[in-house]
Design an enzyme around this catalytic site. Structure first.
Site, PDB file in Angstrom:
ATOM      1  N   TRP A 231       0.891  -1.233   0.060  1.00 48.91           N
ATOM      2  CA  TRP A 231      -0.248  -0.003   0.079  1.00 48.91           C
ATOM      3  C   TRP A 231       0.975   1.296   0.235  1.00 48.91           C
ATOM      4  O   TRP A 231       1.868   1.289   0.892  1.00 48.91           O
ATOM      5  CB  TRP A 231      -0.774  -0.076   1.285  1.00 48.91           C
ATOM      6  CG  TRP A 231      -1.798   1.304   1.589  1.00 48.91           C
ATOM      7  CD1 TRP A 231      -2.483   1.649   0.507  1.00 48.91           C
ATOM      8  CD2 TRP A 231      -1.948   1.876   2.526  1.00 48.91           C
ATOM      9  NE1 TRP A 231      -3.296   2.911   0.970  1.00 48.91           N
ATOM     10  CE2 TRP A 231      -2.896   2.961   2.564  1.00 48.91           C
ATOM     11  CE3 TRP A 231      -1.445   1.663   3.939  1.00 48.91           C
ATOM     12  CZ2 TRP A 231      -3.348   3.867   3.497  1.00 48.91           C
ATOM     13  CZ3 TRP A 231      -1.929   2.542   5.000  1.00 48.91           C
ATOM     14  CH2 TRP A 231      -2.770   3.583   4.703  1.00 48.91           C
TER      15      TRP A 231
ATOM     16  N   ASP B 169      -1.906  -5.349   8.859  1.00 45.52           N
ATOM     17  CA  ASP B 169      -2.826  -4.195   8.356  1.00 45.52           C
ATOM     18  C   ASP B 169      -3.914  -5.185   7.813  1.00 45.52           C
ATOM     19  O   ASP B 169      -3.907  -5.975   6.645  1.00 45.52           O
ATOM     20  CB  ASP B 169      -2.342  -3.570   7.143  1.00 45.52           C
ATOM     21  CG  ASP B 169      -2.968  -2.235   6.860  1.00 45.52           C
ATOM     22  OD1 ASP B 169      -4.170  -2.272   7.399  1.00 45.52           O
ATOM     23  OD2 ASP B 169      -2.468  -1.363   5.977  1.00 45.52           O
TER      24      ASP B 169
ATOM     25  N   LYS C 236     -13.834  -0.116   4.307  1.00 43.74           N
ATOM     26  CA  LYS C 236     -14.389  -1.093   3.270  1.00 43.74           C
ATOM     27  C   LYS C 236     -15.529  -1.829   3.669  1.00 43.74           C
ATOM     28  O   LYS C 236     -16.367  -1.947   2.993  1.00 43.74           O
ATOM     29  CB  LYS C 236     -13.100  -1.898   2.897  1.00 43.74           C
ATOM     30  CG  LYS C 236     -11.930  -1.261   2.401  1.00 43.74           C
ATOM     31  CD  LYS C 236     -12.042  -0.067   1.199  1.00 43.74           C
ATOM     32  CE  LYS C 236     -10.743   0.461   0.704  1.00 43.74           C
ATOM     33  NZ  LYS C 236     -10.112   1.198   1.638  1.00 43.74           N
TER      34      LYS C 236
END
Length: 412
Positions: free
Chosen positions: A138, A220, A257
């Site tokens: 990311w 993460d 999300k």
């Protein structure tokens, strides 16, 4: 009196380019083409290309608004809402009654805030010689760790030729180049940006290496339930690490999300320690940093998330929302793959089907990506990563045709 300076005190600063995701949005907005598509940022869209407010979130909003809590605008504690971070912890770790006193949990400003808070704490407490990120990772991971002064190093992850996980070289690098106390950032599921995850056996090997080399795992977790549609399946890797004897770790958690709460910035940081005494010390230091950075996290989004997580009927409805989102993403993967196969687009596109979650690393070169933008008006990142939810029945044929033209153009 001294002379008035004629130039800004900041005139010697270097120019920092705009983040690639936001630069892509600007380029897309400026394109006058009547038909254009953007597959950049990781935001879920429905079948019509519109933002989707989860039905369970709508119900949670009604519940929260009807209560009319007079304290709804009051400050939270520095650690945030205890009801929220406790429910979030249980969702991620499962019921860990024997270890619960050894886990420090605090509410954070979404996944970015959790990563940042964890990085700041670990940089001060562990003083790692480096943090190890997957190559690629990311985009914000390197930025976050650089800001706390920790050297960023990379372990192999994506095999561009085979378009799959470069597991052998990943393990070789971790075995031979890491140092005890180094932090390794791991994506709990639905790896961003590649969409390629280790198998369960590979996860076990990674855990072995972390213990053998004395590495500190930092998970993460941005896509639990959003990747496979199964909350427990998507948490398997973290729970395996957490279940190992004497394994300490950190985990950043986001509800952007899986609840569609992007703008509410709902997240949590969890740190699993070896003992309740260690946890007490860790909590004090984490809260000191939290106090200095944001004082208290925001309330409303956490209240909505807590309502969904703790209301049995609403929670079951949320599971259906998760399955709907994950199923539509899988359908769009298949649709894009099938269109490319039908067009006879050169190359093997099977990796689009085997990848998981919101993103796909297509394997397109930067030159092919540029062709997509300039000729096809399809906007994706230079890495070739696409956000699969941006595809829908109305644009998937168009996108596939644009990819086909870019590949056949001989651009490498």
């Amino acid at each position: 009196m001294g002379s008035i300076p004629t130039e800004s005190l900041f005139s010697e600063l270097s120019d920092i380019p705009l983040d690639s995701h936001y630069a892509l949005k600007e380029e897309f907005s400026a394109d006058p083409a009547p038909k254009k598509v953007i597959l950049g940022s990781g935001i879920y869209r429905d079948g019509n290309g519109m933002p989707w407010v989860l039905p369970t979130v709508k119900e949670a909003e009604d519940i929260v608004d009807n209560i009319g809590d007079p304290g709804r605008y009051d400050y939270l504690q520095i650690a945030g809402s205890a009801a929220f971070y406790t429910a979030a912890r249980d969702l991620l770790f499962g019921r860990v009654d024997t270890k619960v006193e050894s886990i420090v949990s605090v509410q954070a400003v979404s996944g970015t805030g959790a990563n940042s808070l964890g990085a700041r704490f670990l940089s001060e407490s562990l003083k790692p010689s480096a943090v190890w990120l997957s190559n690629p990772s990311w985009v914000n991971h390197a930025n976050i760790w650089s800001l706390v002064g920790v050297e960023v190093k990379y372990y192999p992850y994506w095999d561009a030729e085979k378009r799959l996980l470069d597991f052998e070289n990943m393990i070789k690098t971790l075995e031979s180049h890491t140092k005890p106390g180094d932090v390794i950032v791991l994506h709990g599921c639905a790896h961003n940006p590649t969409g390629v995850d280790p198998t369960k056996d590979q996860w076990k090997t990674i855990a072995d290496v972390c213990q053998r080399r004395g590495l500190f795992p930092f998970f993460d977790n941005a896509y639990q339930g959003f990747a496979s549609g199964d909350l427990d399946e998507d948490a398997w890797a973290l729970r395996h690490f957490a279940g190992r004897e004497n394994m300490e770790l950190a985990a950043a958690q986001s509800f952007s999300k899986n609840m569609g709460l992007y703008g509410e910035r709902v997240g949590a940081l969890h740190i699993l320690t070896a003992s309740p005494d260690a946890a007490s010390k860790v909590k004090g230091h984490v809260l000191r940093i939290q106090r200095g950075q944001v004082s208290q996290p925001p309330r409303r989004g956490a209240t909505l998330a807590t309502t969904i997580l703790t209301n049995g009927k609403l929670f079951q409805k949320w599971l259906l929302d998760l399955r709907e989102m994950s199923s539509r993403i899988k359908d769009m993967r298949k649709a894009l793959h099938d269109e490319l196969v039908a067009l006879g687009t050169p190359g093997d596109w099977g990796h689009i089907l085997t990848q998981i979650g919101m993103f796909s690393y297509t394997g397109l070169s930067p030159a092919q990506v540029e062709h997509l933008r300039s000729e096809g008006h399809v906007y994706i990142l230079a890495s070739g990563r696409i956000s699969v939810p941006g595809l829908n029945p109305g644009n998937v044929k168009y996108v596939a045709a644009a990819i086909d033209k870019a590949v056949r153009g001989g651009l490498a």
